[in-house]
Design a protein around this motif. Structure first.
Motif, mmCIF file in Angstrom:
data_model
loop_
_atom_site.group_PDB
_atom_site.id
_atom_site.type_symbol
_atom_site.label_atom_id
_atom_site.label_comp_id
_atom_site.label_asym_id
_atom_site.label_seq_id
_atom_site.Cartn_x
_atom_site.Cartn_y
_atom_site.Cartn_z
ATOM 1 N N THR A 293 -9.996 2.449 3.844
ATOM 2 C CA THR A 293 -10.492 1.085 4.049
ATOM 3 C C THR A 293 -9.568 0.082 3.363
ATOM 4 O O THR A 293 -9.157 -0.887 3.982
ATOM 5 C CB THR A 293 -11.925 0.915 3.519
ATOM 6 N N ASP A 294 -9.283 0.273 2.078
ATOM 7 C CA ASP A 294 -8.240 -0.462 1.349
ATOM 8 C C ASP A 294 -8.520 -1.948 1.164
ATOM 9 O O ASP A 294 -7.773 -2.620 0.460
ATOM 10 C CB ASP A 294 -6.883 -0.275 2.064
ATOM 11 N N THR A 295 -9.503 -2.497 1.812
ATOM 12 C CA THR A 295 -9.780 -3.928 1.677
ATOM 13 C C THR A 295 -11.274 -4.137 1.923
ATOM 14 O O THR A 295 -11.986 -3.204 2.286
ATOM 15 C CB THR A 295 -8.921 -4.726 2.691
ATOM 16 N N LEU B 206 0.707 8.349 -2.599
ATOM 17 C CA LEU B 206 1.805 7.433 -2.907
ATOM 18 C C LEU B 206 1.919 6.395 -1.791
ATOM 19 O O LEU B 206 2.171 6.743 -0.628
ATOM 20 C CB LEU B 206 3.110 8.230 -3.040
ATOM 21 N N HIS B 207 1.753 5.114 -2.150
ATOM 22 C CA HIS B 207 1.939 4.053 -1.158
ATOM 23 C C HIS B 207 3.414 3.976 -0.785
ATOM 24 O O HIS B 207 4.271 3.899 -1.663
ATOM 25 C CB HIS B 207 1.449 2.717 -1.712
ATOM 26 N N SER B 208 3.678 4.007 0.510
ATOM 27 C CA SER B 208 5.073 4.049 0.938
ATOM 28 C C SER B 208 5.206 3.534 2.362
ATOM 29 O O SER B 208 4.251 3.558 3.136
ATOM 30 C CB SER B 208 5.603 5.477 0.855
ATOM 31 N N CYS B 209 6.422 3.093 2.690
ATOM 32 C CA CYS B 209 6.704 2.525 4.020
ATOM 33 C C CYS B 209 5.696 1.426 4.321
ATOM 34 O O CYS B 209 5.115 1.361 5.399
ATOM 35 C CB CYS B 209 6.665 3.601 5.099
ATOM 36 N N GLN B 210 5.511 0.571 3.320
ATOM 37 C CA GLN B 210 4.416 -0.395 3.371
ATOM 38 C C GLN B 210 4.881 -1.801 3.701
ATOM 39 O O GLN B 210 4.179 -2.531 4.394
ATOM 40 C CB GLN B 210 3.713 -0.367 1.998
ATOM 41 N N GLY B 211 6.046 -2.212 3.182
ATOM 42 C CA GLY B 211 6.453 -3.601 3.398
ATOM 43 C C GLY B 211 7.937 -3.808 3.156
ATOM 44 O O GLY B 211 8.642 -2.897 2.718
ATOM 45 N N LEU C 286 -0.237 9.707 2.231
ATOM 46 C CA LEU C 286 0.677 8.569 2.337
ATOM 47 C C LEU C 286 0.018 7.384 3.043
ATOM 48 O O LEU C 286 -0.011 7.319 4.275
ATOM 49 C CB LEU C 286 1.949 8.987 3.085
ATOM 50 N N PRO C 287 -0.558 6.466 2.244
ATOM 51 C CA PRO C 287 -1.117 5.272 2.864
ATOM 52 C C PRO C 287 -0.020 4.411 3.486
ATOM 53 O O PRO C 287 1.061 4.267 2.910
ATOM 54 C CB PRO C 287 -1.767 4.518 1.699
ATOM 55 N N HIS C 288 -0.334 3.919 4.645
ATOM 56 C CA HIS C 288 0.377 2.870 5.385
ATOM 57 C C HIS C 288 1.459 3.389 6.323
ATOM 58 O O HIS C 288 1.295 3.274 7.518
ATOM 59 C CB HIS C 288 0.817 1.744 4.449
ATOM 60 N N LEU C 289 2.550 3.935 5.846
ATOM 61 C CA LEU C 289 3.603 4.499 6.735
ATOM 62 C C LEU C 289 3.905 3.590 7.936
ATOM 63 O O LEU C 289 3.944 4.045 9.073
ATOM 64 C CB LEU C 289 3.184 5.889 7.245
ATOM 65 N N LEU D 13 -9.624 7.691 2.117
ATOM 66 C CA LEU D 13 -8.567 8.119 1.194
ATOM 67 C C LEU D 13 -7.762 6.959 0.613
ATOM 68 O O LEU D 13 -6.772 7.178 -0.092
ATOM 69 C CB LEU D 13 -7.657 9.142 1.890
ATOM 70 N N ASP D 14 -8.170 5.733 0.905
ATOM 71 C CA ASP D 14 -7.613 4.555 0.217
ATOM 72 C C ASP D 14 -8.802 3.618 0.040
ATOM 73 O O ASP D 14 -8.877 2.539 0.627
ATOM 74 C CB ASP D 14 -6.496 3.928 1.076
ATOM 75 N N ALA D 15 -9.749 4.090 -0.765
ATOM 76 C CA ALA D 15 -11.077 3.475 -0.827
ATOM 77 C C ALA D 15 -11.068 2.304 -1.806
ATOM 78 O O ALA D 15 -10.890 2.495 -3.011
ATOM 79 C CB ALA D 15 -12.111 4.515 -1.257
#
Ligand SMILES: [Zn+2]
Length: 488
Positions: A334-336, A236-241, A273-276, A63-65
């Protein structure tokens, strides 16, 4: 349509609400549907194929391909990111640094890599650092064509934003906003999602506001409305940095990112929500973390955990059990590069244990569930991420006969610990073979030529860093070699 039976040393079926291991198991499918997973199928058959010492399981859901040539790897040993082009200099005139053909190539390359790694359902992510603004519907119509031609199941939507971070000449960080442009982006994304029927069953719509600090309240509110009207996932990318924490705190009267999403109606079972990684806002306390967890859990949102990219940035989320107890669904991305779900499961298990200083904090099976059932739940799909009668025939085959795979004592644990994406030897999506013997079979692509082209394209892309980077140093200063380098 032919009824096809596959057999293997292990078939991961689905029984009593969870995965089930069938040793010397059978999997039967017809067209895009699974008919049977287990032992002793007695119905009619047109074809049988034995996969041997292998695991047949549901394809992975990402889901973050990662869907471009990965630029985050450049910052791995080159920090801080804001000095290394991860935020553009305020005097950079935004422009496209890839041609549209190159953007298409990046997606074709990235989707191919995802498929080779056994990933059958994707929600693409690209960086928009190097873009004139964000992504466009035109480019996503082409992305839909590319995804359909390769056979990957895709949730697609152009990323949009109302603003982005910049580095000022004095090194301070700031945001630049154009609210109308963000709202136009959303409008375009909604129209795109409404036009996807033409691509058939494997292509669906998704809303992709880029990252929370770059969204104005009005964009968040309208995104929430559109998500419910279209009944589609929104990511929505959030709580990431740290930059996000600072900006959200400053721009929204001290709210945390989670409170901000709650305020504008985004918290919902359709939200990805990616990352959190940073809960509780800028001045986080254990109580504020619990408050954010409760808000997320009550709404039934979906966390998209991306272990490799998180660990590379020395971060991780607050623990599998804690999130599960709060009622938050866990899925993976995966995101990377490498877009390797098996390595991500392994790294996730390790990071969960280290983060909580507890060897029982997470198991290989926990992460396997996230990569399959968790992803399916996040998309509202009870026909993905599992192999049972009625589910979609989205299948991956993992090879245990490789000499590198070591000793097998449990197919899931052994795959996660000793395997990686290169051990995937077959992928079937919607009943169609897309990867066989580590080659793409639905389209004729020379993978070696693609590999060379990606290298050339990436080297050219790297030359665009000095113009974007704070104080515009030459390329060799932005990304110095790991050791002194000599050339003949
Ligand atoms: Zn991400």
């Amino acid at each position: 349509m032919k009824i096809i039976k596959m057999t293997a040393r292990y078939v991961i079926g689905f029984k009593d609400g969870g995965h089930h291991i069938y040793e010397n198991g059978e999997l039967v499918y017809q067209g895009d549907r699974i008919l049977f997973a287990g032992h002793g199928y007695e119905g009619p058959l047109d074809e049988t194929q034995d996969m041997g010492n292998a695991l047949i399981g549901p394809g992975f859901i990402d889901l973050d391909a990662l869907s471009d040539l990965d630029s985050t790897v450049l910052a791995f040993d080159n920090q801080p990111g804001w000095k290394k082009g991860r935020l553009p200099a305020s005097d950079w005139q935004r422009r496209e640094t890839y041609s549209s053909d190159e953007l298409d190539f990046n997606k074709r390359y990235a989707f191919t890599q995802l498929l080779l790694n056994g990933i059958t359902t994707i929600a693409p992510i690209t960086s928009i650092l190097y873009r004139e603004w964000a992504e466009t519907a035109d480019e996503f119509h082409r992305a839909a064509d590319i995804a359909a031609s390769l056979g990957v199941r895709a949730y697609l939507g152009p990323a949009y934003m109302s603003g982005y971070g910049v580095v000022n000449p004095d090194g301070s960080l700031d945001m630049r906003f154009d609210e109308q442009r963000g709202l136009k982006g959303l409008e375009e994304a909604v129209r795109f999602a409404e036009q996807l029927d033409q691509y058939g069953d494997t292509i669906s719509g998704m809303l992709a506001p880029d990252r929370i600090e770059g969204c104005t309240p009005e964009l968040l509110r309208q995104t929430a409305d559109a998500m419910r009207t279209l009944d589609c996932p929104a990511r929505l990318h959030s709580c990431q940095g740290q930059f996000e924490l600072d900006m959200v705190h400053e721009l929204h009267n001290g709210l945390s990112s989670v409170q901000l999403m709650a305020e504008y109606g985004l918290l919902d079972r359709r939200l990805l929500l990616p990352h959190l990684q940073y809960l509780g806002g800028k001045h986080s306390t254990p109580e504020k973390v619990q408050r954010d967890l409760a808000l997320l859990g009550q709404a039934g949102v979906n966390a998209v955990i991306c272990p490799i990219v998180a660990g590379r940035h020395s971060k991780f989320f607050h623990g599998v059990r804690q999130f599960q107890q709060a009622g938050i669904n866990l899925s993976l991305g995966t995101d990377t590069f490498p877009p390797d779900m098996i390595q991500n499961m392994h790294m996730g298990t390790i990071l969960s244990r280290v983060e909580s200083n507890d060897i029982t904090a997470a198991s290989a099976a926990d992460y396997y569930n996230m990569a399959t059932l968790g992803g399916a739940r996040a998309l509202g799909r009870d026909d993905l991420g599992r192999l049972c009668a009625g589910a979609k025939a989205d299948i991956m085959v993992f090879d245990f006969d490789s000499i590198y795979t070591g000793q097998n004592f449990d197919p899931i644990t052994t795959m996660v610990l000793n395997g990686n994406g290169r051990d995937i030897k077959g992928v079937i999506i919607n009943g169609e073979k897309v990867v066989w013997d580590r080659q793409l079979v639905k389209v004729n692509i020379d993978l070696q030529a693609m590999h060379h082209q990606a290298q050339q394209q990436f080297e050219r892309f790297m030359t665009s860093y000095p113009e974007r980077c704070y104080q515009h140093p030459p390329l060799q200063e932005i990304f110095p070699p790991s050791f002194p380098l000599s050339r003949p």
